[in-house]
Scaffold this active site. Structure first.
Site, mmCIF file in Angstrom:
data_model
loop_
_atom_site.group_PDB
_atom_site.id
_atom_site.type_symbol
_atom_site.label_atom_id
_atom_site.label_comp_id
_atom_site.label_asym_id
_atom_site.label_seq_id
_atom_site.Cartn_x
_atom_site.Cartn_y
_atom_site.Cartn_z
ATOM 1 N N ARG A 51 0.850 -1.212 0.000
ATOM 2 C CA ARG A 51 0.000 0.000 0.000
ATOM 3 C C ARG A 51 0.879 1.253 0.000
ATOM 4 O O ARG A 51 0.552 2.267 -0.608
ATOM 5 C CB ARG A 51 -0.950 0.015 1.204
ATOM 6 C CG ARG A 51 -1.646 1.370 1.397
ATOM 7 C CD ARG A 51 -2.975 1.304 2.131
ATOM 8 N NE ARG A 51 -2.941 0.516 3.331
ATOM 9 C CZ ARG A 51 -2.363 0.875 4.480
ATOM 10 N NH1 ARG A 51 -1.755 2.041 4.587
ATOM 11 N NH2 ARG A 51 -2.395 0.083 5.526
ATOM 12 N N TYR A 103 -14.458 16.613 -17.285
ATOM 13 C CA TYR A 103 -14.989 15.252 -17.252
ATOM 14 C C TYR A 103 -16.100 15.203 -16.190
ATOM 15 O O TYR A 103 -15.918 15.697 -15.067
ATOM 16 C CB TYR A 103 -13.855 14.273 -16.924
ATOM 17 C CG TYR A 103 -14.347 12.915 -16.557
ATOM 18 C CD1 TYR A 103 -15.171 12.198 -17.430
ATOM 19 C CD2 TYR A 103 -14.038 12.333 -15.334
ATOM 20 C CE1 TYR A 103 -15.652 10.946 -17.088
ATOM 21 C CE2 TYR A 103 -14.511 11.077 -14.985
ATOM 22 C CZ TYR A 103 -15.325 10.396 -15.868
ATOM 23 O OH TYR A 103 -15.810 9.168 -15.521
ATOM 24 N N ASP A 175 -5.373 18.639 -15.763
ATOM 25 C CA ASP A 175 -5.644 17.272 -16.216
ATOM 26 C C ASP A 175 -5.086 17.147 -17.629
ATOM 27 O O ASP A 175 -5.561 17.793 -18.560
ATOM 28 C CB ASP A 175 -7.164 17.017 -16.174
ATOM 29 C CG ASP A 175 -7.514 15.573 -16.524
ATOM 30 O OD1 ASP A 175 -6.783 14.958 -17.321
ATOM 31 O OD2 ASP A 175 -8.525 15.069 -16.009
ATOM 32 N N LYS A 200 -6.301 5.931 -20.070
ATOM 33 C CA LYS A 200 -6.518 6.374 -21.461
ATOM 34 C C LYS A 200 -5.247 6.212 -22.289
ATOM 35 O O LYS A 200 -4.813 5.106 -22.527
ATOM 36 C CB LYS A 200 -7.018 7.818 -21.462
ATOM 37 C CG LYS A 200 -8.055 8.136 -20.384
ATOM 38 C CD LYS A 200 -9.329 7.330 -20.514
ATOM 39 C CE LYS A 200 -10.339 7.781 -19.459
ATOM 40 N NZ LYS A 200 -11.437 6.882 -19.280
#
Ligand SMILES: Cc1ncc(COP(=O)(O)O)c(C=O)c1O
Length: 389
Positions: A51, A103, A175, A200
């Protein structure tokens, strides 16, 4: 040695990178939850618990840092996990200026989570820097933008926005999903933080979900590491490996997808059932000049309007090679219906204001032969014309 971006996609920065001790060419997947120690108080490998950190993820983070020109990068399980972690920098009472065209998931995050936590997000047309200036308040902490934006393909002046943000001591968060570091490097143009949906273009094969936060300042990177370790939204080792493998071909994919997109955009412009084409690489696009100054390419995302809702719906159902699906940036061309798929949670009033109507379609142009893509779109359009009374 000045190592070019194409090479860094494959090797990262060879001088300072984490290398596999067995000299594997493809960096191994460290599929382990934990790491053993020999002596209390000593951490021989530098790794403890996945983690917190894992060699496969750390290697990927180094590659992404090298592409974005970042002091460091933290990899998350999704773009939304990365964006949520980024907003953990802020507290109740803070005000954040956001591009109005974002988005839809980020608009939902603002409404569902940030509102509850007292973080006030305000939507502004960030292509207009005067509007950004006018929106700044004493409690404003950051400007959050997408450029090109999703789905309207608006271009914000990155240098101008960074100067303005820094004049008021604000962070500029960008972004960079739509262009990837191959075509645009916001940190090098003045931004403080870059956000990615790695699902993406970076991963590039429509086969995994991931996200990144890259920062110019190591203190911010350390804050992101602490947030990631504390909230636990990190990227798993296998997915880290998949994204790393995808990035090796980023340069060739971006180039070819852009080449295909330019041809598709030119073709769409000539179709009488297509009433407007939003592609930043077209000279008539309103952000074209700024795009030329701040990016090395225009990418492969195109939004366009059809002459009716019927044409849009029939295109979505009739395409055979292009796939009617949400997402973008992979090898497959995907046709998306923003009003229903990416932006359904955005209030209708806001959608109408932005132009996200029932006649808007978004196309992520893939790596298929461009003649096949165009022929497929053509038959989808022809069919809708034939069926109409
Ligand atoms: C521009 C942009 N940013 C962020 C996201 C969220 O990324 P993810 O789907 O990996 O959570 C998306 C998703 O479509 C996106 O298009």
């Amino acid at each position: 040695m000045d190592i070019k971006l194409e090479t860094r996609c494959i090797h990262g920065n060879p001088s300072d990178s984490l290398q596999d001790e067995n000299r594997a060419i493809s960096f191994p997947i460290y599929q382990t939850a934990s790491f053993s120690h020999i002596k209390p108080g000593h951490n021989e490998s530098g790794f403890d618990y996945t983690r917190e950190s894992n060699p496969t993820r750390s290697r990927l983070e180094e590659v992404v840092s090298s592409l974005e020109g970042a002091a460091g990068t933290v990899a998350f399980a999704s773009g939304m996990a990365a964006i949520s972690a980024c907003f953990e920098l802020f507290a109740g009472g803070d005000h954040i200026i956001c591009s109005e065209d974002l988005y839809g998931g980020v608009i939902r995050l603002n409404r569902v989570i940030h509102l509850k936590n007292g973080v006030d997000t305000e939507y502004v047309d960030t292509t207009d820097l005067q509007a950004v200036r006018a929106a700044i308040r004493p409690n404003t902490k950051a400007v959050y933008i997408e450029t090109p934006s999703n789905p309207m393909m608006n271009i914000t002046d990155l240098r101008g926005c960074a100067e303005l943000a820094h004049e008021y001591g604000l962070l500029l968060i960008v972004d960079n999903t739509f262009l990837s570091p191959y075509f645009q490097n916001p940190l090098l143009l003045g931004a403080d933080i870059v956000v990615h949906s790695g699902s993406k273009f970076l991963a590039g094969h429509n086969d995994t979900i991931s996200g990144f936060l890259c920062a110019k300042d190591i203190e911010l990177v350390n804050k992101f590491r602490l947030i990631a370790k504390t909230t636990g939204g990190m990227l798993a080792p296998f997915d880290s490996w998949l994204v790393m493998r995808g990035i090796k071909t980023l340069a060739v994919r971006m180039e070819r997808q852009q080449e295909n997109a330019k041809k598709v955009a030119e073709w769409l412009l000539k179709q009488k059932q297509i009433t407007n084409v939003l592609y930043p690489g077209l000279k008539e696009h309103k952000g074209y000049e700024i795009g030329v100054r701040q990016t090395s390419g225009f990418g492969s995302m195109i939004s366009f309007y059809t002459d009716s809702k019927e044409t849009a719906l029939q295109m979505l159902q009739k395409v055979k090679i292009v796939i009617f699906a949400e997402s973008l940036g992979g090898t497959e061309s995907l046709l998306t219906y923003p009003a229903l798929q990416t932006h359904p949670d955005v209030p209708q009033e806001m959608r109408e204001h932005l132009g996200i109507t029932e006649t808007l379609l978004r196309l992520s142009v893939g790596l298929e032969n461009v003649e096949d893509i165009i022929a497929d779109l053509e038959q989808a359009l022809d069919w809708s014309r034939d069926e109409r009374v």
